[in-house]
Design a protein around this motif. Structure first.
Motif, PDB file in Angstrom:
ATOM      1  N   ARG A   1       0.852  -1.185   0.000  1.00 40.05           N
ATOM      2  CA  ARG A   1       0.000   0.000   0.000  1.00 40.05           C
ATOM      3  C   ARG A   1       0.892   1.241   0.000  1.00 40.05           C
ATOM      4  O   ARG A   1       2.075   1.169   0.285  1.00 40.05           O
ATOM      5  N   LEU A   2       0.309   2.396  -0.302  1.00 40.31           N
ATOM      6  CA  LEU A   2       1.092   3.630  -0.319  1.00 40.31           C
ATOM      7  C   LEU A   2       1.487   4.057   1.084  1.00 40.31           C
ATOM      8  O   LEU A   2       0.743   3.865   2.048  1.00 40.31           O
ATOM      9  N   SER A   3       2.636   4.677   1.166  1.00 38.20           N
ATOM     10  CA  SER A   3       3.085   5.317   2.400  1.00 38.20           C
ATOM     11  C   SER A   3       2.351   6.644   2.540  1.00 38.20           C
ATOM     12  O   SER A   3       1.695   7.124   1.597  1.00 38.20           O
ATOM     13  N   ASN A   4       2.471   7.274   3.709  1.00 39.82           N
ATOM     14  CA  ASN A   4       1.869   8.599   3.889  1.00 39.82           C
ATOM     15  C   ASN A   4       2.440   9.594   2.885  1.00 39.82           C
ATOM     16  O   ASN A   4       1.703  10.379   2.283  1.00 39.82           O
ATOM     17  N   SER A   5       3.760   9.543   2.684  1.00 42.19           N
ATOM     18  CA  SER A   5       4.363  10.473   1.722  1.00 42.19           C
ATOM     19  C   SER A   5       3.891  10.153   0.302  1.00 42.19           C
ATOM     20  O   SER A   5       3.714  11.051  -0.521  1.00 42.19           O
ATOM     21  N   GLY A   6       3.658   8.881   0.003  1.00 40.08           N
ATOM     22  CA  GLY A   6       3.142   8.487  -1.307  1.00 40.08           C
ATOM     23  C   GLY A   6       1.732   9.019  -1.537  1.00 40.08           C
ATOM     24  O   GLY A   6       1.401   9.463  -2.642  1.00 40.08           O
ATOM     25  N   ARG A   7       0.897   8.970  -0.512  1.00 36.80           N
ATOM     26  CA  ARG A   7      -0.462   9.519  -0.641  1.00 36.80           C
ATOM     27  C   ARG A   7      -0.413  11.033  -0.855  1.00 36.80           C
ATOM     28  O   ARG A   7      -1.126  11.569  -1.707  1.00 36.80           O
ATOM     29  N   ASP A   8       0.444  11.719  -0.092  1.00 35.69           N
ATOM     30  CA  ASP A   8       0.577  13.174  -0.265  1.00 35.69           C
ATOM     31  C   ASP A   8       1.089  13.526  -1.665  1.00 35.69           C
ATOM     32  O   ASP A   8       0.591  14.450  -2.309  1.00 35.69           O
ATOM     33  N   ALA A   9       2.083  12.784  -2.142  1.00 37.21           N
ATOM     34  CA  ALA A   9       2.635  13.047  -3.472  1.00 37.21           C
ATOM     35  C   ALA A   9       1.598  12.769  -4.562  1.00 37.21           C
ATOM     36  O   ALA A   9       1.549  13.472  -5.575  1.00 37.21           O
ATOM     37  N   SER A  10       0.750  11.766  -4.353  1.00 39.16           N
ATOM     38  CA  SER A  10      -0.308  11.465  -5.324  1.00 39.16           C
ATOM     39  C   SER A  10      -1.306  12.611  -5.415  1.00 39.16           C
ATOM     40  O   SER A  10      -1.765  12.956  -6.514  1.00 39.16           O
ATOM     41  N   LYS A  11      -1.641  13.213  -4.285  1.00 38.55           N
ATOM     42  CA  LYS A  11      -2.545  14.374  -4.294  1.00 38.55           C
ATOM     43  C   LYS A  11      -1.929  15.519  -5.083  1.00 38.55           C
ATOM     44  O   LYS A  11      -2.592  16.146  -5.914  1.00 38.55           O
ATOM     45  N   ARG A  12      -0.651  15.797  -4.819  1.00 41.27           N
ATOM     46  CA  ARG A  12       0.026  16.884  -5.541  1.00 41.27           C
ATOM     47  C   ARG A  12       0.081  16.595  -7.037  1.00 41.27           C
ATOM     48  O   ARG A  12      -0.124  17.491  -7.862  1.00 41.27           O
ATOM     49  N   LEU A  13       0.343  15.341  -7.402  1.00 37.29           N
ATOM     50  CA  LEU A  13       0.407  14.986  -8.819  1.00 37.29           C
ATOM     51  C   LEU A  13      -0.960  15.153  -9.467  1.00 37.29           C
ATOM     52  O   LEU A  13      -1.067  15.664 -10.578  1.00 37.29           O
ATOM     53  N   GLY A  14      -2.015  14.743  -8.787  1.00 34.20           N
ATOM     54  CA  GLY A  14      -3.363  14.914  -9.331  1.00 34.20           C
ATOM     55  C   GLY A  14      -3.654  16.371  -9.641  1.00 34.20           C
ATOM     56  O   GLY A  14      -4.192  16.699 -10.703  1.00 34.20           O
TER      57      GLY A  14
END
Length: 186
Positions: A26-39
């Motif tokens: 699953r995504l890490s917390n930083s991965g979830r944050d980076a996904s939001k920024r990429l979106g």
């Protein structure tokens, strides 16, 4: 007339569990944050759909990106990473060497259970099927570094390893929807 694009997204940073198969990470917390920024960064491309592989980290990345774009993520079969099975967890330098060998001996099963040629055929076929299921427009496809690079490098006659090394978690490559001709990376 504008040319429709594909935005090929490499999933965000997962929580790495060396005891679990990577497809379940699953995504890490930083991965979830980076996904939001990429979106948010992908809004200007005006995508009409977000399609993902069936691996957990890609689904989660795709769902987060899709939410930022007010779209739904659609899981498509065949977009998963190069078939590696459950291999021992290696250091980054050892892993890099496995991938370098995979790219330099594409017809051999070097690492895991699938050759680079087989992974490319599977991924390209799944990509074309996924693309044909969507109306005209720009699509986001969330998948995995090795298969994305195999597709892009072969379509553009490029050395795959430097491209693979340049991709972050997450990152993206923009190509033409029909020909996979390279436009940009990010």
């Amino acid at each position: 007339m504008a040319i429709d694009k594909l935005i090929l997204v490499k999933h965000a940073m997962p929580d790495i569990d060396p005891m679990a198969p990577p497809r379940t990470w699953r995504l890490s917390n930083s991965g979830r944050d980076a996904s939001k920024r990429l979106g948010i960064a992908l809004v200007d491309f005006q995508p009409i759909a977000v399609l993902t592989s069936d691996e957990s980290k890609a689904i989660e990345t795709g769902e987060i990106i899709a939410a930022q774009l007010r779209l739904q993520a659609i899981i498509k079969p065949g977009l998963h990473e190069h078939e590696r099975g459950v291999l021992p967890f290696d250091s980054p330098s050892v892993f890099d060497e496995h991938i370098r060998k995979l790219f330099s001996h594409p017809d051999a099963v070097i690492y895991g259970y699938e050759s680079a040629d087989a992974a490319h055929r599977r991924f390209e076929s799944a990509m074309r099927s996924a693309i044909s299921s969507q109306p005209p427009g720009t699509l986001i496809i969330v998948a995995h570094g090795t298969v994305i690079v195999l597709l892009v490098a072969r379509a553009n006659d490029l050395d795959p390893f430097p491209i693979w090394k340049s991709l972050g978690l997450p990152s993206y490559i923009v190509v033409e929807r029909d020909s996979f001709a390279l436009h940009a990376t990010g």
